[in-house]
Design a protein around this motif. Structure first.
Motif, PDB file in Angstrom:
ATOM      1  N   LEU A   6       0.814  -1.223   0.000  1.00 36.35           N
ATOM      2  CA  LEU A   6       0.000   0.000   0.000  1.00 36.35           C
ATOM      3  C   LEU A   6       0.849   1.276   0.000  1.00 36.35           C
ATOM      4  O   LEU A   6       0.547   2.244  -0.702  1.00 36.35           O
ATOM      5  CB  LEU A   6      -0.939  -0.002   1.211  1.00 36.35           C
ATOM      6  CG  LEU A   6      -1.910   1.159   1.292  1.00 36.35           C
ATOM      7  CD1 LEU A   6      -2.866   1.166   0.105  1.00 36.35           C
ATOM      8  CD2 LEU A   6      -2.704   1.116   2.584  1.00 36.35           C
ATOM      9  N   GLU A   7       1.924   1.239   0.800  1.00 37.75           N
ATOM     10  CA  GLU A   7       2.778   2.432   0.961  1.00 37.75           C
ATOM     11  C   GLU A   7       3.286   2.984  -0.394  1.00 37.75           C
ATOM     12  O   GLU A   7       3.113   4.171  -0.666  1.00 37.75           O
ATOM     13  CB  GLU A   7       3.943   2.085   1.886  1.00 37.75           C
ATOM     14  CG  GLU A   7       4.701   3.280   2.414  1.00 37.75           C
ATOM     15  CD  GLU A   7       3.987   4.024   3.525  1.00 37.75           C
ATOM     16  OE1 GLU A   7       3.024   3.490   4.111  1.00 37.75           O
ATOM     17  OE2 GLU A   7       4.384   5.174   3.792  1.00 37.75           O
ATOM     18  N   LEU A   9       2.017   2.567  -3.259  1.00 36.28           N
ATOM     19  CA  LEU A   9       0.852   3.037  -4.026  1.00 36.28           C
ATOM     20  C   LEU A   9       0.406   4.419  -3.552  1.00 36.28           C
ATOM     21  O   LEU A   9       0.072   5.296  -4.355  1.00 36.28           O
ATOM     22  CB  LEU A   9      -0.311   2.052  -3.865  1.00 36.28           C
ATOM     23  CG  LEU A   9      -0.270   0.797  -4.713  1.00 36.28           C
ATOM     24  CD1 LEU A   9      -1.409  -0.128  -4.344  1.00 36.28           C
ATOM     25  CD2 LEU A   9      -0.329   1.146  -6.196  1.00 36.28           C
ATOM     26  N   LEU A  10       0.458   4.597  -2.254  1.00 34.28           N
ATOM     27  CA  LEU A  10       0.054   5.905  -1.699  1.00 34.28           C
ATOM     28  C   LEU A  10       0.987   7.019  -2.170  1.00 34.28           C
ATOM     29  O   LEU A  10       0.583   8.159  -2.336  1.00 34.28           O
ATOM     30  CB  LEU A  10       0.038   5.855  -0.169  1.00 34.28           C
ATOM     31  CG  LEU A  10      -1.156   5.117   0.456  1.00 34.28           C
ATOM     32  CD1 LEU A  10      -0.954   4.935   1.940  1.00 34.28           C
ATOM     33  CD2 LEU A  10      -2.456   5.848   0.187  1.00 34.28           C
ATOM     34  N   THR A  12       2.147   7.309  -4.962  1.00 34.90           N
ATOM     35  CA  THR A  12       1.833   7.716  -6.337  1.00 34.90           C
ATOM     36  C   THR A  12       0.575   8.579  -6.391  1.00 34.90           C
ATOM     37  O   THR A  12       0.148   8.998  -7.465  1.00 34.90           O
ATOM     38  CB  THR A  12       1.596   6.486  -7.243  1.00 34.90           C
ATOM     39  OG1 THR A  12       0.433   5.800  -6.758  1.00 34.90           O
ATOM     40  CG2 THR A  12       2.778   5.559  -7.251  1.00 34.90           C
ATOM     41  N   LEU A  13       0.009   8.839  -5.234  1.00 30.32           N
ATOM     42  CA  LEU A  13      -1.238   9.618  -5.189  1.00 30.32           C
ATOM     43  C   LEU A  13      -1.068  10.995  -5.805  1.00 30.32           C
ATOM     44  O   LEU A  13      -0.030  11.641  -5.644  1.00 30.32           O
ATOM     45  CB  LEU A  13      -1.679   9.820  -3.734  1.00 30.32           C
ATOM     46  CG  LEU A  13      -2.514   8.713  -3.099  1.00 30.32           C
ATOM     47  CD1 LEU A  13      -2.776   9.044  -1.648  1.00 30.32           C
ATOM     48  CD2 LEU A  13      -3.832   8.545  -3.840  1.00 30.32           C
ATOM     49  N   LYS A  14      -2.096  11.427  -6.495  1.00 28.26           N
ATOM     50  CA  LYS A  14      -2.083  12.765  -7.090  1.00 28.26           C
ATOM     51  C   LYS A  14      -3.257  13.539  -6.520  1.00 28.26           C
ATOM     52  O   LYS A  14      -4.248  12.925  -6.097  1.00 28.26           O
ATOM     53  CB  LYS A  14      -2.224  12.655  -8.607  1.00 28.26           C
ATOM     54  CG  LYS A  14      -0.974  12.125  -9.261  1.00 28.26           C
ATOM     55  CD  LYS A  14      -1.084  12.216 -10.766  1.00 28.26           C
ATOM     56  CE  LYS A  14       0.133  11.598 -11.403  1.00 28.26           C
ATOM     57  NZ  LYS A  14      -0.169  10.340 -12.077  1.00 28.26           N
ATOM     58  N   PRO A  15      -3.170  14.844  -6.544  1.00 28.20           N
ATOM     59  CA  PRO A  15      -4.292  15.637  -6.050  1.00 28.20           C
ATOM     60  C   PRO A  15      -5.556  15.325  -6.844  1.00 28.20           C
ATOM     61  O   PRO A  15      -5.480  15.094  -8.059  1.00 28.20           O
ATOM     62  CB  PRO A  15      -3.849  17.073  -6.280  1.00 28.20           C
ATOM     63  CG  PRO A  15      -2.402  17.014  -6.508  1.00 28.20           C
ATOM     64  CD  PRO A  15      -2.076  15.671  -7.024  1.00 28.20           C
ATOM     65  N   ASP A  16      -6.676  15.312  -6.132  1.00 32.37           N
ATOM     66  CA  ASP A  16      -7.915  14.912  -6.794  1.00 32.37           C
ATOM     67  C   ASP A  16      -8.622  16.066  -7.479  1.00 32.37           C
ATOM     68  O   ASP A  16      -9.733  15.924  -7.962  1.00 32.37           O
ATOM     69  CB  ASP A  16      -8.855  14.239  -5.788  1.00 32.37           C
ATOM     70  CG  ASP A  16      -8.994  15.046  -4.530  1.00 32.37           C
ATOM     71  OD1 ASP A  16      -8.411  16.145  -4.472  1.00 32.37           O
ATOM     72  OD2 ASP A  16      -9.674  14.594  -3.600  1.00 32.37           O
ATOM     73  N   VAL A  17      -7.989  17.229  -7.515  1.00 33.58           N
ATOM     74  CA  VAL A  17      -8.631  18.366  -8.145  1.00 33.58           C
ATOM     75  C   VAL A  17      -7.594  19.208  -8.901  1.00 33.58           C
ATOM     76  O   VAL A  17      -6.465  19.367  -8.430  1.00 33.58           O
ATOM     77  CB  VAL A  17      -9.406  19.216  -7.093  1.00 33.58           C
ATOM     78  CG1 VAL A  17      -8.479  19.730  -6.016  1.00 33.58           C
ATOM     79  CG2 VAL A  17     -10.137  20.361  -7.747  1.00 33.58           C
ATOM     80  N   ALA A  18      -7.995  19.679 -10.062  1.00 31.11           N
ATOM     81  CA  ALA A  18      -7.070  20.499 -10.857  1.00 31.11           C
ATOM     82  C   ALA A  18      -7.075  21.933 -10.334  1.00 31.11           C
ATOM     83  O   ALA A  18      -8.112  22.426  -9.889  1.00 31.11           O
ATOM     84  CB  ALA A  18      -7.512  20.488 -12.309  1.00 31.11           C
TER      85      ALA A  18
ATOM     86  N   GLN B 132      -6.522   6.076  -5.746  1.00 29.04           N
ATOM     87  CA  GLN B 132      -6.999   7.465  -5.744  1.00 29.04           C
ATOM     88  C   GLN B 132      -8.485   7.526  -5.350  1.00 29.04           C
ATOM     89  O   GLN B 132      -8.899   8.312  -4.502  1.00 29.04           O
ATOM     90  CB  GLN B 132      -6.823   8.017  -7.168  1.00 29.04           C
ATOM     91  CG  GLN B 132      -6.978   9.503  -7.273  1.00 29.04           C
ATOM     92  CD  GLN B 132      -5.646  10.198  -7.065  1.00 29.04           C
ATOM     93  OE1 GLN B 132      -4.592   9.637  -7.308  1.00 29.04           O
ATOM     94  NE2 GLN B 132      -5.716  11.419  -6.571  1.00 29.04           N
ATOM     95  N   GLN B 136     -10.452   8.934  -1.844  1.00 34.10           N
ATOM     96  CA  GLN B 136     -11.563   9.895  -1.839  1.00 34.10           C
ATOM     97  C   GLN B 136     -12.777   9.382  -1.081  1.00 34.10           C
ATOM     98  O   GLN B 136     -13.659  10.158  -0.715  1.00 34.10           O
ATOM     99  CB  GLN B 136     -11.956  10.229  -3.271  1.00 34.10           C
ATOM    100  CG  GLN B 136     -10.978  11.199  -3.911  1.00 34.10           C
ATOM    101  CD  GLN B 136     -11.229  11.389  -5.383  1.00 34.10           C
ATOM    102  OE1 GLN B 136     -12.372  11.418  -5.816  1.00 34.10           O
ATOM    103  NE2 GLN B 136     -10.165  11.492  -6.141  1.00 34.10           N
ATOM    104  N   ILE B 151       0.892  13.440  -0.560  1.00 37.61           N
ATOM    105  CA  ILE B 151       0.918  14.362  -1.710  1.00 37.61           C
ATOM    106  C   ILE B 151       1.795  15.568  -1.382  1.00 37.61           C
ATOM    107  O   ILE B 151       2.626  15.981  -2.170  1.00 37.61           O
ATOM    108  CB  ILE B 151      -0.507  14.804  -2.104  1.00 37.61           C
ATOM    109  CG1 ILE B 151      -1.331  13.570  -2.504  1.00 37.61           C
ATOM    110  CG2 ILE B 151      -0.461  15.805  -3.265  1.00 37.61           C
ATOM    111  CD1 ILE B 151      -2.774  13.849  -2.844  1.00 37.61           C
TER     112      ILE B 151
END
Lengths: 254, 188
Positions: A6-7, A9-10, A12-18, B132, B136, B151
Motif C-alpha cells: 500500500l505504501e 501506491l500511496l 503515487t497519489l495525485k491531487p484529486d482536483v485540478a 486514488q 476519496q 501528496i
C-alpha cells in the motif's frame, strides 16, 4: 492486498482536483495590492518619525549650543561689544533668528504632508521617493537654519559668528523679555544678607542707582567689586527671569 | 547544500519586492489550493483561502523578516487556520473531528465489509486510480492527513503542527486510513 504494497501506491497519489488556471496570477494581484498598502503605511510612519526626529535634532542642537554659551556669558558679550546699545542693534536679527527652529519644523511638516499625499498616489515607488524627500527636507531645514543666521548677520552688520551667538543668546532668549535698563561703574558693594548684595552704580548721566543683586545670579566664585562694570538688563524694578535666562545682571570684572 | 525553500525565502527577504514573492507563490499555490479544497470542497472558497494564505504570509514576512521558518508547513498552517475560520462560518467541515480518535474501529469495521462497486472497478483499470478513488472515499479527516503525508510530503511532526493535533493522533489517523484503504483495495 499485501500490507507492504500500500505504501508505494500511496506515494503515487495525485491531487484529486485540478488547480484553476490563473490562480497564481490572482494571488499575485492580491499580494501586490497588499504590498502597496503596507508600503504606504510604512512610508507614513517613517516620514512621521523622520520629521519628528529631525525637528527634535534641530531643537536638541539649539539646546546644546544654548547651554554651552550659557556657561560663557561674559565672553559672549565681550565678543559683541561692551556698549549695551550695540546689543540693541541685534534685536531685529534676533527676532528673525529666534524663529529659525520653528520655520525648520514648519518646512518639515509641509514636506511631510506633501510626501504622504504624493506617495499615497504612487504607492509602489514610495520607499525610494520618501528617502529622496527626506534628504531634501534635511537640506532645506539646514539651509533655512544657516540662511537665517547669514541674514541676521547681514541685517546687523556683524559676522555670522556673532549673529549665530545672538541666536543662542542665553540672556535674552525672547526679544520681548529683553529691555535694556542701565549700566554703570560699581561704586559701592554692601552685603545685605548671605544671599544678596546691594550694589550702587554710577550711571552715565552722573546719578547713582542702587540695586539688590541676588548672589544666585552670579557665576560660581564671581564677586562684584568696586570699579566693576554692571549692566542691568530686564524689566525696570524687577529681576525677571525670562526663558532660560539666569539673571538680569550682566557683570563684568574690572 | 542549502534548502531550495530557504533560498527562495532569502531572495524575497533580501529584495523585499512582491515580484520575488511570485516565485514562492508559483511553487506553492498548487499544494495550498489542494489542501484548501480538501477542507472546503468548493473551488471558489479554496481559491479565496489560497489567495488569503499568501497575502497573510507576505504581510507576516514583511513585518517579521528575521525569523526562521519552514516555508511549506508554515503556508499549510496558515491555510488550515483560514479553513478553520471559514468552516466556523459555513459549518461545512468539523475540525474537531480531526482530533477525535474514538469510534475509529467501528468505522473500519463498517467499511471493511464494503467493497468498491463493480461500476467503479470497471471505470478504474489502473491500480493507482483505484487507490486514488479509495482515498476519496475515506472520511475527510483521513483524507487530509493522507494528502499532507503522501501528496504534500510533510513529516508526521509537520502534519501535527499544521493541523494543530497531537502527533499520536496523526499516527493513528494515518494508520487507520491505511487500514481502511486496504479493506477497500482488498480484491486487488
Amino acid at each position: 492486498m499485501k500490507s507492504d504494497s500500500l505504501e508505494p501506491l500511496l506515494k503515487t497519489l495525485k491531487p484529486d482536483v485540478a488547480v484553476p488556471a490563473g490562480l497564481a496570477a490572482r494571488i499575485m494581484q492580491a499580494v501586490d495590492k497588499k504590498a502597496a498598502v503596507l508600503e504606504r503605511r510604512q512610508v507614513f510612519w517613517s516620514s512621521l518619525k523622520l520629521a519628528f526626529g529631525v525637528t527634535a535634532l534641530i531643537y536638541g542642537f539649539t539646546a546644546v549650543v544654548l547651554n554651552l554659551l550659557n556657561s560663557d556669558l561674559s565672553s559672549y558679550l565681550g565678543v559683541v561689544n561692551e556698549d549695551p546699545s550695540v546689543l540693541l542693534t541685534y534685536e531685529g536679527a534676533r527676532a528673525l533668528l529666534e524663529q529659525v527652529p520653528v520655520l525648520s519644523a514648519l518646512i518639515f511638516f509641509a514636506g511631510l504632508v506633501y510626501s504622504i499625499r504624493h506617495l499615497m498616489i504612487r504607492g509602489v515607488r514610495a520607499r525610494k521617493l520618501s528617502s529622496v524627500m527626506a534628504g531634501l527636507f534635511v537640506v532645506v531645514a539646514a539651509g533655512s537654519f544657516v540662511g537665517g543666521i547669514a541674514v541676521g548677520a547681514t541685517q546687523s552688520g556683524t559676522s555670522t559668528a556673532d549673529a549665530s551667538s545672538v541666536l543662542f543668546n542665553p540672556v535674552v532668549t525672547k526679544s520681548s523679555d529683553y529691555q535694556y535698563s542701565s549700566s554703570g561703574e560699581v561704586t559701592q558693594v554692601e552685603n545685605v544678607d548671605a544671599d544678596t548684595v546691594e550694589v550702587t552704580i554710577l550711571l552715565p548721566d552722573g546719578t547713582e542707582k542702587t540695586v539688590e543683586v541676588p548672589l544666585s545670579v552670579l557665576a560660581e566664585k564671581e564677586v562684584i567689586q568696586k570699579g566693576d562694570r554692571l549692566y542691568i538688563l530686564g524689566q525696570p524694578g524687577g529681576f525677571k527671569k525670562p526663558g532660560n535666562m539666569k539673571a538680569n545682571f550682566v557683570h563684568f570684572g574690572q | 547544500m542549502r534548502d531550495p525553500d530557504s533560498i527562495l525565502l532569502q531572495e524575497f527577504l533580501l529584495s523585499g519586492e512582491s515580484a520575488a514573492f511570485a516565485a514562492i507563490v508559483e511553487k506553492y499555490h498548487r499544494p495550498v489550493y489542494w489542501l484548501a479544497y480538501k477542507f472546503t470542497h468548493n473551488s471558489e472558497d479554496a481559491q479565496d483561502v489560497a489567495q488569503e494564505t499568501f497575502v497573510r504570509a507576505y504581510e507576516s514576512l514583511m513585518k517579521n523578516s528575521d525569523r526562521e521558518i519552514l516555508l511549506k508547513p508554515w503556508l499549510m498552517t496558515i491555510c488550515v487556520n483560514l479553513c478553520r475560520n471559514l468552516a466556523k462560518k459555513k459549518k461545512n467541515f468539523n475540525f474537531s473531528d480531526l482530533e477525535r480518535e474514538e469510534e475509529e474501529d467501528s468505522f473500519v469495521e463498517r467499511v471493511q465489509g464494503k467493497e468498491l462497486n463493480p461500476r467503479e472497478k470497471a471505470a478504474q483499470h489502473e491500480v493507482v486510480e483505484e487507490v486514488q478513488t479509495a482515498v476519496q472515499k475515506l472520511p475527510k479527516k483521513y483524507q487530509v492527513v493522507v494528502q499532507l503525508r503522501y501528496i504534500q510530503d510533510l513529516s508526521y511532526e509537520e502534519i501535527a503542527e499544521v493541523l494543530r493535533i497531537p502527533l499520536n493522533t496523526v499516527k493513528v489517523h494515518l494508520n487507520r486510513a491505511k487500514k481502511t484503504l486496504k479493506s477497500y483495495l482488498a480484491p486487488l
